[in-house]
Design a protein around this motif. Structure first.
Motif, PDB file in Angstrom:
ATOM      1  N   MET A   1      12.574  24.011 -18.351  1.00  0.00           N
ATOM      2  CA  MET A   1      12.018  23.399 -17.145  1.00  0.00           C
ATOM      3  C   MET A   1      11.854  21.899 -17.384  1.00  0.00           C
ATOM      4  O   MET A   1      11.293  21.476 -18.379  1.00  0.00           O
ATOM      5  N   SER A   2      12.347  21.082 -16.476  1.00  0.00           N
ATOM      6  CA  SER A   2      12.218  19.645 -16.626  1.00  0.00           C
ATOM      7  C   SER A   2      10.789  19.215 -16.327  1.00  0.00           C
ATOM      8  O   SER A   2      10.103  19.792 -15.511  1.00  0.00           O
ATOM      9  N   GLU A   3      10.356  18.143 -17.027  1.00  0.00           N
ATOM     10  CA  GLU A   3       8.995  17.646 -16.837  1.00  0.00           C
ATOM     11  C   GLU A   3       8.872  16.981 -15.472  1.00  0.00           C
ATOM     12  O   GLU A   3       9.723  16.212 -15.053  1.00  0.00           O
ATOM     13  N   TRP A   4       7.762  17.298 -14.772  1.00  0.00           N
ATOM     14  CA  TRP A   4       7.534  16.697 -13.467  1.00  0.00           C
ATOM     15  C   TRP A   4       7.176  15.238 -13.636  1.00  0.00           C
ATOM     16  O   TRP A   4       6.394  14.880 -14.516  1.00  0.00           O
ATOM     17  N   LYS A   5       7.751  14.373 -12.817  1.00  0.00           N
ATOM     18  CA  LYS A   5       7.443  12.954 -12.852  1.00  0.00           C
ATOM     19  C   LYS A   5       7.174  12.451 -11.443  1.00  0.00           C
ATOM     20  O   LYS A   5       7.773  12.916 -10.477  1.00  0.00           O
ATOM     21  N   THR A   6       6.257  11.493 -11.342  1.00  0.00           N
ATOM     22  CA  THR A   6       5.960  10.878 -10.061  1.00  0.00           C
ATOM     23  C   THR A   6       7.154  10.055  -9.599  1.00  0.00           C
ATOM     24  O   THR A   6       7.733   9.294 -10.365  1.00  0.00           O
ATOM     25  N   LYS A   7       7.529  10.242  -8.356  1.00  0.00           N
ATOM     26  CA  LYS A   7       8.662   9.511  -7.798  1.00  0.00           C
ATOM     27  C   LYS A   7       8.200   8.196  -7.178  1.00  0.00           C
ATOM     28  O   LYS A   7       7.058   8.071  -6.720  1.00  0.00           O
ATOM     29  N   ARG A   8       9.080   7.236  -7.171  1.00  0.00           N
ATOM     30  CA  ARG A   8       8.778   5.980  -6.486  1.00  0.00           C
ATOM     31  C   ARG A   8       8.632   6.262  -4.998  1.00  0.00           C
ATOM     32  O   ARG A   8       9.506   6.881  -4.379  1.00  0.00           O
ATOM     33  N   PHE A   9       7.517   5.801  -4.427  1.00  0.00           N
ATOM     34  CA  PHE A   9       7.218   6.092  -3.032  1.00  0.00           C
ATOM     35  C   PHE A   9       7.066   4.827  -2.192  1.00  0.00           C
ATOM     36  O   PHE A   9       6.672   4.883  -1.034  1.00  0.00           O
ATOM     37  N   TRP A  10       7.342   3.663  -2.776  1.00  0.00           N
ATOM     38  CA  TRP A  10       7.128   2.404  -2.082  1.00  0.00           C
ATOM     39  C   TRP A  10       8.430   1.622  -1.986  1.00  0.00           C
ATOM     40  O   TRP A  10       9.381   1.853  -2.721  1.00  0.00           O
ATOM     41  N   THR A  11       8.422   0.677  -1.076  1.00  0.00           N
ATOM     42  CA  THR A  11       9.573  -0.200  -0.899  1.00  0.00           C
ATOM     43  C   THR A  11       9.281  -1.607  -1.405  1.00  0.00           C
ATOM     44  O   THR A  11      10.099  -2.205  -2.120  1.00  0.00           O
ATOM     45  N   THR A  12       8.109  -2.106  -1.081  1.00  0.00           N
ATOM     46  CA  THR A  12       7.790  -3.500  -1.374  1.00  0.00           C
ATOM     47  C   THR A  12       6.574  -3.621  -2.285  1.00  0.00           C
ATOM     48  O   THR A  12       5.546  -2.976  -2.059  1.00  0.00           O
ATOM     49  N   VAL A  13       6.703  -4.447  -3.318  1.00  0.00           N
ATOM     50  CA  VAL A  13       5.595  -4.788  -4.208  1.00  0.00           C
ATOM     51  C   VAL A  13       5.159  -6.213  -3.884  1.00  0.00           C
ATOM     52  O   VAL A  13       6.000  -7.109  -3.760  1.00  0.00           O
ATOM     53  N   ALA A  14       3.850  -6.408  -3.735  1.00  0.00           N
ATOM     54  CA  ALA A  14       3.355  -7.741  -3.408  1.00  0.00           C
ATOM     55  C   ALA A  14       2.073  -8.025  -4.187  1.00  0.00           C
ATOM     56  O   ALA A  14       1.480  -7.128  -4.789  1.00  0.00           O
ATOM     57  N   ILE A  15       1.680  -9.286  -4.168  1.00  0.00           N
ATOM     58  CA  ILE A  15       0.448  -9.729  -4.825  1.00  0.00           C
ATOM     59  C   ILE A  15      -0.446 -10.332  -3.761  1.00  0.00           C
ATOM     60  O   ILE A  15      -0.017 -11.206  -2.988  1.00  0.00           O
ATOM     61  N   GLU A  16      -1.692  -9.871  -3.727  1.00  0.00           N
ATOM     62  CA  GLU A  16      -2.653 -10.354  -2.740  1.00  0.00           C
ATOM     63  C   GLU A  16      -3.758 -11.130  -3.449  1.00  0.00           C
ATOM     64  O   GLU A  16      -4.377 -10.638  -4.387  1.00  0.00           O
ATOM     65  N   ASP A  17      -4.016 -12.332  -2.981  1.00  0.00           N
ATOM     66  CA  ASP A  17      -5.088 -13.170  -3.515  1.00  0.00           C
ATOM     67  C   ASP A  17      -6.413 -12.659  -2.951  1.00  0.00           C
ATOM     68  O   ASP A  17      -6.618 -12.633  -1.738  1.00  0.00           O
ATOM     69  N   THR A  18      -7.322 -12.222  -3.833  1.00  0.00           N
ATOM     70  CA  THR A  18      -8.607 -11.667  -3.413  1.00  0.00           C
ATOM     71  C   THR A  18      -9.748 -12.439  -4.062  1.00  0.00           C
ATOM     72  O   THR A  18      -9.538 -13.287  -4.928  1.00  0.00           O
ATOM     73  N   ALA A  19     -10.959 -12.098  -3.676  1.00  0.00           N
ATOM     74  CA  ALA A  19     -12.139 -12.748  -4.247  1.00  0.00           C
ATOM     75  C   ALA A  19     -12.275 -12.443  -5.733  1.00  0.00           C
ATOM     76  O   ALA A  19     -12.867 -13.228  -6.486  1.00  0.00           O
ATOM     77  N   ASP A  20     -11.724 -11.307  -6.180  1.00  0.00           N
ATOM     78  CA  ASP A  20     -11.843 -10.894  -7.583  1.00  0.00           C
ATOM     79  C   ASP A  20     -10.648 -11.284  -8.438  1.00  0.00           C
ATOM     80  O   ASP A  20     -10.650 -11.043  -9.646  1.00  0.00           O
ATOM     81  N   GLY A  21      -9.632 -11.842  -7.830  1.00  0.00           N
ATOM     82  CA  GLY A  21      -8.439 -12.206  -8.583  1.00  0.00           C
ATOM     83  C   GLY A  21      -7.178 -11.949  -7.776  1.00  0.00           C
ATOM     84  O   GLY A  21      -7.110 -12.273  -6.585  1.00  0.00           O
ATOM     85  N   PHE A  22      -6.202 -11.305  -8.415  1.00  0.00           N
ATOM     86  CA  PHE A  22      -4.911 -11.060  -7.785  1.00  0.00           C
ATOM     87  C   PHE A  22      -4.625  -9.566  -7.820  1.00  0.00           C
ATOM     88  O   PHE A  22      -4.500  -8.969  -8.897  1.00  0.00           O
ATOM     89  N   ALA A  23      -4.544  -8.970  -6.661  1.00  0.00           N
ATOM     90  CA  ALA A  23      -4.365  -7.522  -6.538  1.00  0.00           C
ATOM     91  C   ALA A  23      -2.902  -7.183  -6.307  1.00  0.00           C
ATOM     92  O   ALA A  23      -2.184  -7.896  -5.601  1.00  0.00           O
TER      93      ALA A  23
END
Length: 238
Positions: A1-23
Motif C-alpha cells: 500500500m502506498s503511503e498517503w500524502k497531502t496533495k497540493r490544493f492551492w494555485t497561488t502563494v502570496a505574502i501578506e504584510d501584517t501587524a505581526d510580520g509577514f504571513a
C-alpha cells in the motif's frame, strides 16, 4: 500500500504584510502551523524563502523539502511559548563549552586544538565580554559565573526566530562560543563547522574515514548551514 500524502490544493502563494510580520497565504488563506498558529515570520526575506518552498511543491506535499517552513513552525509552536527555557538551555553550553576541554595527549592534537580554539576564546573575550578558561582533561571545572551571566544575557536577548536558529548553531557544534562565532560571522560557516569537528577530523586522519559516519556528518552540516541562513534572514534590520 502506498503511503498517503497531502496533495497540493492551492494555485497561488502570496505574502501578506501584517501587524505581526509577514504571513504566507495560499489562494488568499493564511497557512497554519501544526499548532494552528498563523505562519507569520519577522522579515520579508525569510517570508520569501518560506513562500518559495510552498510554491515549489508539486502534486504531493513533501515536508522534507521545506526546511524554512519547518524552522518557522518550530519557532512559532515551540520556541515562542518557552523562549526563556530554550535560551537557558543554550546558555548552559557555556559552562562546558567544547572549546574549553582539551586533550592531554598526543602533543600534535594538543597543539592543533590550541591553534584553532584559542583565537576564538580570545575573540569571545573581546567581542562578547566573556573569558572562558581552557582545561586539560574531561573533568568539569565551572567557568567564571560573571562571564556565563553575560553570555546568558546575550542568548536571552535573541528574538524568537533567531533563537530558533541559534539552537541549531549551538547544539550541532557543541559550543555556545562557536554558535556566537557563526552568528556574528567570525569565519565562514564551513570553517566554523570544521573547527567544531577538530577532534573527529583528527581521529579520521589517524584511523581512516567511515563512510556512514561521513554521510551523517554531511546531513548535520547541511542543517548547520541552514540554521545560519535562517539566523541571517531573521534579522529584522534586513
Amino acid at each position: 500500500m502506498s503511503e498517503w500524502k497531502t496533495k497540493r490544493f492551492w494555485t497561488t502563494v502570496a505574502i501578506e504584510d501584517t501587524a505581526d510580520g509577514f504571513a504566507i497565504t495560499l489562494d488568499g488563506r493564511a497557512v497554519k502551523t501544526p499548532a494552528k498558529r498563523a505562519l507569520t515570520v519577522p522579515t520579508r526575506p525569510l517570508a520569501d524563502a518560506v513562500a518559495a518552498e510552498w510554491d515549489a511543491q508539486d502534486d504531493a506535499i513533501d515536508p522534507q523539502a521545506m526546511p524554512f517552513t519547518r524552522t518557522a513552525n518550530a519557532a512559532l509552536d515551540k520556541v515562542t511559548v518557552q523562549h526563556a527555557e530554550v535560551a537557558e538551555m543554550l546558555a548552559a553550553y557555556g559552562d562546558s563549552d567544547l572549546l574549553c576541554y582539551r586533550a592531554e595527549q598526543p602533543v600534535e592534537l594538543v597543539a592543533r586544538q590550541a591553534q584553532h580554539w584559542d583565537p576564538i576564546l580570545d575573540w569571545a573575550e573581546m567581542q562578547l565580554d566573556a573569558r572562558l578558561a581552557a582545561r586539560s582533561g574531561v573533568m568539569h571545572v565551572p567557568q567564571d559565573a560573571a562571564a556565563l551571566a553575560r553570555l546568558s544575557a546575550r542568548v536571552q536577548a535573541l528574538p524568537v526566530f533567531q533563537l530558533t536558529a541559534f539552537h541549531d548553531l549551538v547544539s550541532l557544534s557543541g559550543s555556545l562560543i562557536l554558535g556566537f562565532a557563526a552568528a556574528q560571522d567570525l569565519y565562514d560557516i564551513a570553517r566554523i563547522w570544521d573547527i567544531s569537528r577538530l577532534d573527529e577530523i583528527w581521529q579520521s586522519e589517524q584511523w581512516g574515514r567511515d563512510d556512514d559516519a561521513e554521510a551523517a556528518v554531511a546531513v548535520k552540516f547541511g542543517d548547520f548551514k541552514h540554521a545560519k541562513v535562517v539566523f541571517d534572514l531573521s534579522n529584522v534590520g534586513l
